[in-house]
Design an enzyme around this catalytic site. Structure first.
Site, mmCIF file in Angstrom:
data_model
loop_
_atom_site.group_PDB
_atom_site.id
_atom_site.type_symbol
_atom_site.label_atom_id
_atom_site.label_comp_id
_atom_site.label_asym_id
_atom_site.label_seq_id
_atom_site.Cartn_x
_atom_site.Cartn_y
_atom_site.Cartn_z
ATOM 1 N N PHE A 33 -6.228 -13.552 -2.267
ATOM 2 C CA PHE A 33 -4.965 -13.500 -1.542
ATOM 3 C C PHE A 33 -3.740 -13.617 -2.431
ATOM 4 C CE2 PHE A 33 -7.516 -15.422 2.174
ATOM 5 C CZ PHE A 33 -7.913 -14.163 2.563
ATOM 6 N N HIS A 34 -2.685 -12.931 -2.000
ATOM 7 C CA HIS A 34 -1.358 -13.039 -2.593
ATOM 8 C C HIS A 34 -0.367 -13.070 -1.439
ATOM 9 C CE1 HIS A 34 -1.204 -8.787 -1.637
ATOM 10 N NE2 HIS A 34 -2.241 -8.550 -2.426
ATOM 11 N N GLU A 35 0.911 -13.093 -1.768
ATOM 12 C CA GLU A 35 1.944 -13.213 -0.725
ATOM 13 C C GLU A 35 1.888 -12.079 0.306
ATOM 14 O OE1 GLU A 35 4.359 -15.250 0.549
ATOM 15 O OE2 GLU A 35 3.364 -16.768 -0.662
ATOM 16 N N GLY A 36 1.423 -10.906 -0.118
ATOM 17 C CA GLY A 36 1.298 -9.780 0.831
ATOM 18 C C GLY A 36 0.345 -10.141 1.960
ATOM 19 N N HIS A 37 -0.831 -10.640 1.588
ATOM 20 C CA HIS A 37 -1.798 -11.067 2.608
ATOM 21 C C HIS A 37 -1.204 -12.190 3.465
ATOM 22 C CE1 HIS A 37 -4.702 -9.724 -0.673
ATOM 23 N NE2 HIS A 37 -5.108 -9.010 0.348
ATOM 24 N N LYS A 149 1.670 -1.287 2.622
ATOM 25 C CA LYS A 149 1.295 -1.021 1.239
ATOM 26 C C LYS A 149 0.187 0.034 1.184
ATOM 27 C CE LYS A 149 -0.260 -1.881 -3.048
ATOM 28 N NZ LYS A 149 -1.667 -2.025 -2.925
ATOM 29 N N GLN A 153 -4.099 4.076 4.973
ATOM 30 C CA GLN A 153 -5.075 3.274 5.715
ATOM 31 C C GLN A 153 -4.529 2.929 7.100
ATOM 32 O OE1 GLN A 153 -7.413 -0.074 3.967
ATOM 33 N NE2 GLN A 153 -5.845 -1.361 4.871
ATOM 34 N N MET A 184 2.711 -6.130 -4.577
ATOM 35 C CA MET A 184 1.627 -7.093 -4.812
ATOM 36 C C MET A 184 0.301 -6.459 -4.463
ATOM 37 S SD MET A 184 2.978 -10.772 -3.739
ATOM 38 C CE MET A 184 4.454 -11.440 -4.489
ATOM 39 N N ARG A 187 -5.420 -6.097 -7.272
ATOM 40 C CA ARG A 187 -5.780 -5.380 -8.501
ATOM 41 C C ARG A 187 -4.766 -5.594 -9.632
ATOM 42 N NH1 ARG A 187 -8.044 -1.270 -4.664
ATOM 43 N NH2 ARG A 187 -10.263 -1.220 -5.113
HETATM 44 P P1 AMP Z 1 -6.733 -5.859 0.870
HETATM 45 O O1 AMP Z 1 -7.286 -7.236 0.756
HETATM 46 O O2 AMP Z 1 -6.120 -5.339 -0.395
HETATM 47 O O3 AMP Z 1 -7.700 -4.902 1.512
HETATM 48 O O4 AMP Z 1 -5.506 -5.947 1.869
HETATM 49 C C1 AMP Z 1 -5.635 -6.549 3.128
HETATM 50 C C2 AMP Z 1 -4.407 -6.238 3.946
HETATM 51 O O5 AMP Z 1 -3.258 -6.726 3.262
HETATM 52 C C3 AMP Z 1 -4.196 -4.725 4.135
HETATM 53 O O6 AMP Z 1 -3.736 -4.473 5.451
HETATM 54 C C4 AMP Z 1 -3.147 -4.409 3.115
HETATM 55 O O7 AMP Z 1 -2.358 -3.283 3.453
HETATM 56 C C5 AMP Z 1 -2.320 -5.674 3.125
HETATM 57 N N1 AMP Z 1 -1.559 -5.806 1.876
HETATM 58 C C6 AMP Z 1 -2.056 -5.678 0.612
HETATM 59 N N2 AMP Z 1 -1.055 -5.804 -0.286
HETATM 60 C C7 AMP Z 1 0.083 -5.996 0.422
HETATM 61 C C8 AMP Z 1 1.454 -6.187 0.076
HETATM 62 N N3 AMP Z 1 1.870 -6.200 -1.188
HETATM 63 N N4 AMP Z 1 2.352 -6.348 1.079
HETATM 64 C C9 AMP Z 1 1.947 -6.341 2.373
HETATM 65 N N5 AMP Z 1 0.687 -6.175 2.764
HETATM 66 C C10 AMP Z 1 -0.247 -5.999 1.802
#
Ligand code: AMP
Length: 284
Positions: A33-37, A149, A153, A184, A187
């Site tokens: 996790f990061h701030e996006g999640h 982001k 998808q 964010m 990767r």
């Molecule tokens: P992931 O774990 O990368 O599959 O992402 C899980 C969810 O978090 C997906 O809906 C992504 O689009 C969203 N996400 C990933 N990175 C960001 C970000 N920087 N800002 C906002 N949402 C994000």
């Protein structure tokens, strides 16, 4: 926060919540996790009674030469972060439960998955749509939250939900960025310091596109030329694609007349990053 690892237990928890009239919100993730999640989880916390975050590194959305094995994983850290923003249930199923040996059913969304990332990752969105459909079936959310982001998808999931008449509301939230603009991403942890610096050019190229659009430029080729110039000026950036597409159909456009998404993918070393900017036509 409750950690649930089996499909059966998750279904029972969701059935109970539904029986009690609770609103279930799901945030699907692959962890690290990061701030996006966290921004998606915080919104989910506000919207729902039961906030479920799924954590599943889905093997079927990775191509044979992609980073499934090396994808960053840290369950302890993720659990703490999810709990700190008020998650009720962290659903972390095993791959053998989600895909038992006899599994043979997949969901294929057609047109919107053929452009952009679909070109270099031909099986990716089939993996995504299949696992998201499974998660919807298991968690039974009223609302599911995704990030812009991963714009393609989001469009793919919306299309699947419409096409299959599913009863879930799909919500998309804006991209959360580092201070210098880099989107964010789990990767980003792969990037070497020099690659991390060069990665700023991705956002810079999108910002330049935005400026040109705001000045009234309508020719996609002019905007793409400038973006390509910015990316090419960084020797560590290897472009996969830069495209301007209709924001709903994801078909490429030559002239910008309606809402568009400007999307790009690029390699920095072995790391493939994506980013995009959604440009909504100003109301006149
Ligand atoms: P992931 O774990 O990368 O599959 O992402 C899980 C969810 O978090 C997906 O809906 C992504 O689009 C969203 N996400 C990933 N990175 C960001 C970000 N920087 N800002 C906002 N949402 C994000």
């Amino acid at each position: 926060m409750q950690v649930i690892k089996t499909i059966q237990a998750m279904k029972e928890r969701s059935s109970q919540a539904r029986g009690e009239g609770e609103v279930i919100v799901l945030v699907p993730t692959m962890g690290f996790f990061h701030e996006g999640h966290l921004s998606l989880m915080r919104e989910g916390r506000k919207l729902g009674d039961l906030l479920v975050v799924s954590l599943f590194v889905n093997p079927t959305q990775f191509g044979p030469n992609e980073d499934f094995k090396n994808y960053p994983r840290d369950f302890e850290r993720d659990s703490k972060m999810a709990e700190a923003v008020g998650t009720d249930v962290l659903f972390a199923p095993g791959a053998d439960e989600m895909y038992p040996p006899d599994h043979q059913t997949h969901v294929r969304v057609e047109k919107v998955t053929r452009t952009l990332c679909g070109q270099s990752r031909p099986t990716h969105f089939q993996g995504v749509a299949t696992v998201v459909l499974m998660l919807f079936e298991i968690v039974m959310p009223h609302v599911a939250i995704f990030g812009e982001k991963d714009y393609q998808q989001l469009v793919t999931i919306r299309q699947m939900v419409r096409d299959l008449h599913m009863s879930v509301e799909v919500m998309g939230l804006p991209t959360v960025r580092e201070a210098d603009g880099l989107a964010m991403s789990s990767r980003n942890t792969y990037l070497l310091p020099e690659e991390r610096k060069a990665a700023r050019s991705l956002y810079r190229s999108l910002q330049r596109a935005k400026e040109l659009l705001q000045k009234g430029e309508q020719r996609a080729s002019r905007i793409l030329d400038e973006m390509n110039g910015i990316l090419q000026s960084e020797p560590l950036v290897r472009r996969d694609y830069v495209q301007i597409c209709d924001a709903r159909t994801l078909q490429e456009v030559d002239r910008i007349e309606g809402d568009v998404v400007i999307a790009l993918a690029a390699y920095l070393g072995k790391t493939r990053l994506i980013d995009n900017l959604v440009y909504l036509k100003p109301l006149t």
